[in-house]
Write a protein that holds these residues in place. Structure first.
Motif, PDB file in Angstrom:
ATOM      1  N   MET A   1       0.532  12.523   0.506  1.00  0.00           N
ATOM      2  CA  MET A   1       1.796  12.400   1.229  1.00  0.00           C
ATOM      3  C   MET A   1       1.533  12.326   2.725  1.00  0.00           C
ATOM      4  O   MET A   1       2.173  11.545   3.448  1.00  0.00           O
ATOM      5  CB  MET A   1       2.698  13.595   0.910  1.00  0.00           C
ATOM      6  N   ALA A   2       0.581  13.126   3.212  1.00  0.00           N
ATOM      7  CA  ALA A   2       0.228  13.089   4.634  1.00  0.00           C
ATOM      8  C   ALA A   2      -0.365  11.730   4.990  1.00  0.00           C
ATOM      9  O   ALA A   2      -0.067  11.168   6.056  1.00  0.00           O
ATOM     10  CB  ALA A   2      -0.762  14.209   4.945  1.00  0.00           C
ATOM     11  N   ILE A   3      -1.202  11.197   4.104  1.00  0.00           N
ATOM     12  CA  ILE A   3      -1.769   9.861   4.328  1.00  0.00           C
ATOM     13  C   ILE A   3      -0.650   8.824   4.397  1.00  0.00           C
ATOM     14  O   ILE A   3      -0.662   7.927   5.252  1.00  0.00           O
ATOM     15  CB  ILE A   3      -2.769   9.504   3.207  1.00  0.00           C
ATOM     16  N   LEU A   4       0.337   8.963   3.514  1.00  0.00           N
ATOM     17  CA  LEU A   4       1.474   8.038   3.498  1.00  0.00           C
ATOM     18  C   LEU A   4       2.239   8.088   4.818  1.00  0.00           C
ATOM     19  O   LEU A   4       2.564   7.046   5.401  1.00  0.00           O
ATOM     20  CB  LEU A   4       2.401   8.388   2.330  1.00  0.00           C
TER      21      LEU A   4
ATOM     22  N   SER B   1       3.559   5.529   9.885  1.00  0.00           N
ATOM     23  CA  SER B   1       3.900   5.777  11.286  1.00  0.00           C
ATOM     24  C   SER B   1       3.033   5.003  12.256  1.00  0.00           C
ATOM     25  O   SER B   1       3.449   4.717  13.379  1.00  0.00           O
ATOM     26  CB  SER B   1       3.784   7.278  11.596  1.00  0.00           C
ATOM     27  N   TYR B   2       1.820   4.668  11.846  1.00  0.00           N
ATOM     28  CA  TYR B   2       0.891   4.012  12.772  1.00  0.00           C
ATOM     29  C   TYR B   2       1.253   2.544  12.945  1.00  0.00           C
ATOM     30  O   TYR B   2       1.387   1.806  11.968  1.00  0.00           O
ATOM     31  CB  TYR B   2      -0.538   4.122  12.249  1.00  0.00           C
ATOM     32  N   ASP B   3       1.436   2.143  14.180  1.00  0.00           N
ATOM     33  CA  ASP B   3       1.773   0.750  14.492  1.00  0.00           C
ATOM     34  C   ASP B   3       0.818   0.240  15.570  1.00  0.00           C
ATOM     35  O   ASP B   3       1.017   0.488  16.760  1.00  0.00           O
ATOM     36  CB  ASP B   3       3.223   0.636  14.972  1.00  0.00           C
ATOM     37  N   PRO B   4      -0.249  -0.471  15.173  1.00  0.00           N
ATOM     38  CA  PRO B   4      -1.224  -0.950  16.165  1.00  0.00           C
ATOM     39  C   PRO B   4      -0.666  -2.004  17.104  1.00  0.00           C
ATOM     40  O   PRO B   4      -1.258  -2.279  18.149  1.00  0.00           O
ATOM     41  CB  PRO B   4      -2.335  -1.541  15.283  1.00  0.00           C
TER      42      PRO B   4
ATOM     43  N   PRO C   1      -1.841  20.345  -3.948  1.00  0.00           N
ATOM     44  CA  PRO C   1      -2.559  20.064  -2.702  1.00  0.00           C
ATOM     45  C   PRO C   1      -2.982  18.598  -2.587  1.00  0.00           C
ATOM     46  O   PRO C   1      -2.907  18.010  -1.498  1.00  0.00           O
ATOM     47  CB  PRO C   1      -3.781  20.989  -2.781  1.00  0.00           C
ATOM     48  N   ALA C   2      -3.415  18.009  -3.702  1.00  0.00           N
ATOM     49  CA  ALA C   2      -3.787  16.582  -3.677  1.00  0.00           C
ATOM     50  C   ALA C   2      -2.574  15.720  -3.362  1.00  0.00           C
ATOM     51  O   ALA C   2      -2.659  14.754  -2.586  1.00  0.00           O
ATOM     52  CB  ALA C   2      -4.401  16.178  -5.011  1.00  0.00           C
ATOM     53  N   ALA C   3      -1.415  16.066  -3.955  1.00  0.00           N
ATOM     54  CA  ALA C   3      -0.183  15.320  -3.675  1.00  0.00           C
ATOM     55  C   ALA C   3       0.189  15.446  -2.198  1.00  0.00           C
ATOM     56  O   ALA C   3       0.630  14.474  -1.575  1.00  0.00           O
ATOM     57  CB  ALA C   3       0.960  15.832  -4.557  1.00  0.00           C
ATOM     58  N   ALA C   4       0.000  16.642  -1.635  1.00  0.00           N
ATOM     59  CA  ALA C   4       0.310  16.865  -0.224  1.00  0.00           C
ATOM     60  C   ALA C   4      -0.607  16.033   0.676  1.00  0.00           C
ATOM     61  O   ALA C   4      -0.163  15.484   1.697  1.00  0.00           O
ATOM     62  CB  ALA C   4       0.187  18.346   0.119  1.00  0.00           C
TER      63      ALA C   4
ATOM     64  N   ILE D   1       0.841  -1.199   0.000  1.00  0.00           N
ATOM     65  CA  ILE D   1       0.000   0.000   0.000  1.00  0.00           C
ATOM     66  C   ILE D   1       0.876   1.249   0.000  1.00  0.00           C
ATOM     67  O   ILE D   1       0.545   2.255  -0.633  1.00  0.00           O
ATOM     68  CB  ILE D   1      -0.945  -0.002   1.213  1.00  0.00           C
ATOM     69  N   VAL D   2       2.013   1.180   0.704  1.00  0.00           N
ATOM     70  CA  VAL D   2       2.985   2.285   0.679  1.00  0.00           C
ATOM     71  C   VAL D   2       3.425   2.545  -0.757  1.00  0.00           C
ATOM     72  O   VAL D   2       3.516   3.701  -1.191  1.00  0.00           O
ATOM     73  CB  VAL D   2       4.204   1.952   1.569  1.00  0.00           C
ATOM     74  N   ILE D   3       3.687   1.489  -1.503  1.00  0.00           N
ATOM     75  CA  ILE D   3       4.084   1.632  -2.902  1.00  0.00           C
ATOM     76  C   ILE D   3       2.990   2.328  -3.704  1.00  0.00           C
ATOM     77  O   ILE D   3       3.259   3.212  -4.525  1.00  0.00           O
ATOM     78  CB  ILE D   3       4.404   0.249  -3.507  1.00  0.00           C
ATOM     79  N   GLY D   4       1.738   1.946  -3.473  1.00  0.00           N
ATOM     80  CA  GLY D   4       0.636   2.583  -4.180  1.00  0.00           C
ATOM     81  C   GLY D   4       0.550   4.070  -3.894  1.00  0.00           C
ATOM     82  O   GLY D   4       0.328   4.884  -4.811  1.00  0.00           O
TER      83      GLY D   4
END
Length: 396
Positions: free
Chosen positions: A292-295, A300-303, A286-289, A253-256
């Motif tokens: 990027m924030a979603i990425l 960073s999220y580690d459940p 703005p869409a790229a940003a 998903i990171v690759i996507g």
């Protein structure tokens, strides 16, 4: 192979890869910019599609483009192909010398899929060849007649291979193969489509025949693909320096997300160079940003991160390090093939662990690339415990 000798080979090949890659990317970006900057003006010669005026290096340049070909071939005709060929050759050689030669260390992760060295190598090679033929088939099929459907199909293809790689290879082995897959498609576009089509146009002119316009349109389509894929493939190629990208449990998903961010940034520049303004380009960066924030948030999220109350003691942390890491990283390594600690990094004392805490975090906890090939069978639980201890105990 002697480790120092292998390092020199790796450095020379990597340097050559960067040099040729810069040359290829530079020419690609320039010609796409030039193509989009062409304008029709009164008084142009017959057959000229558009022209562009430029200033650089103290002089002015005037460039015309014939959509098919000029009426007469010039005496000097410059071709742009070897940059692409040598970028791919040096990159593939790097893939072989690092990831295939040392497949047990860099390519295979038994916790992902137990494989023999040759199984892993053949999987990588076959996938690169298959990727090109699938892509070429899609481009030549009815799907390839419409830009939007072709872009979606190409995205799905790369994502499918990304999912496959992340379920077969180690994290960084998967990412580097996605980069190699895209790079192979791009270089094959030059070798199999763009240059052969241009040669057919030149041959037709020299024979006094009218060139087929479809040849130029097909070459332009593949050149445009290469332009949009450049930024994502660059991210794939440097990903081994950033373990947080390839170490995620769902790194495909990171690759996507990288594909989307890179494509949007490239689309902004292409639209702007074509004369777009206002609403035509206002949404792209703005869409790229946003993506990027979603990425960043997704990576960073580690459940599964342990809670603060689960922090192990320093003695327990040293026990993990001594068992899983110090067999190589010690003044007196016990692992076969290691006469001294790799890169001089040793974990014989708590002070040495303190001074190398960020390396441990990056390579063993986040990247999971150490121990090499996980030869000491470090568990995910031990990595999580070690990471939580480093966050809690180590100074910033």
């Amino acid at each position: 192979m002697d480790i120092l000798f292998q390092d020199w080979i790796n450095l020379i090949l990597r340097w050559a890869h960067v040099i040729t890659g810069i040359a290829w990317i530079g020419s690609s970006f320039y010609f796409v910019w030039l193509d989009l900057s062409l304008r029709k003006r009164p008084g142009m010669d017959d057959g000229v599609y558009g022209e562009a005026w430029m200033v650089h290096g103290g002089g002015f340049y005037h460039v015309n483009k014939w959509m098919v070909a000029p009426a007469k071939m010039p005496d000097d005709l410059h071709w742009f192909k070897y940059e692409a060929y040598f970028t791919w050759l040096t990159g593939f050689t790097l893939l072989v010398t690092m990831y295939y030669w040392s497949a047990e260390s860099y390519l295979i992760d038994p916790s992902v899929m137990p494989m023999t060295k040759w199984d892993a190598i053949l999987t990588g090679l076959i996938s690169l060849v298959a990727g090109w033929f699938i892509y070429d088939f899609i481009c030549k099929s009815p799907i390839g007649r419409k830009t939007s459907t072709l872009a979606i199909a190409l995205f799905i293809q790369i994502m499918a291979f990304a999912w496959l790689y992340t379920h077969v290879f180690s994290g960084r082995g998967a990412f580097i193969h996605v980069g190699a897959l895209i790079g192979t498609m791009m270089a094959a576009n030059v070798f199999r489509i763009i240059i052969p089509n241009q040669k057919k146009v030149v041959a037709s002119l020299m024979a006094g025949e009218k060139p087929d316009p479809a040849l130029g349109l097909q070459a332009k389509q593949r050149s445009t693909h290469n332009n949009y894929l450049t930024l994502p493939v660059l991210a794939m190629m440097i990903s081994n320096h950033y373990p947080m990208t390839y170490a995620h449990d769902h790194s495909w998903i990171v690759i996507g997300l990288i594909l989307i961010v890179g494509g949007l940034v490239r689309h902004f520049f292409n639209t702007r160079n074509a004369g777009g303004s206002g609403g035509a380009i206002a949404w792209q960066l703005p869409a790229a940003a946003v993506f990027m924030a979603i990425l960043v948030v997704f990576v960073s999220y580690d459940p599964n991160a342990p809670s603060a109350g689960d922090v192990i003691s320093s003695n327990q942390a040293m026990g993990i390090i001594q068992t899983r890491c110090a067999v190589c990283h010690s003044a007196h390594p016990t692992e076969d093939g290691f006469d001294e600690a790799p890169a001089g990094v040793m974990f014989d004392s708590l002070d040495q662990v303190h001074s190398n805490a960020q390396r441990i975090m990056a390579q063993a906890v986040i990247g999971k690339s150490m121990p090499l090939g996980n030869l000491t069978e470090m568990t995910d639980e031990e990595r999580a415990q070690l990471g939580q201890w480093i966050r809690a105990k180590m100074p910033e």
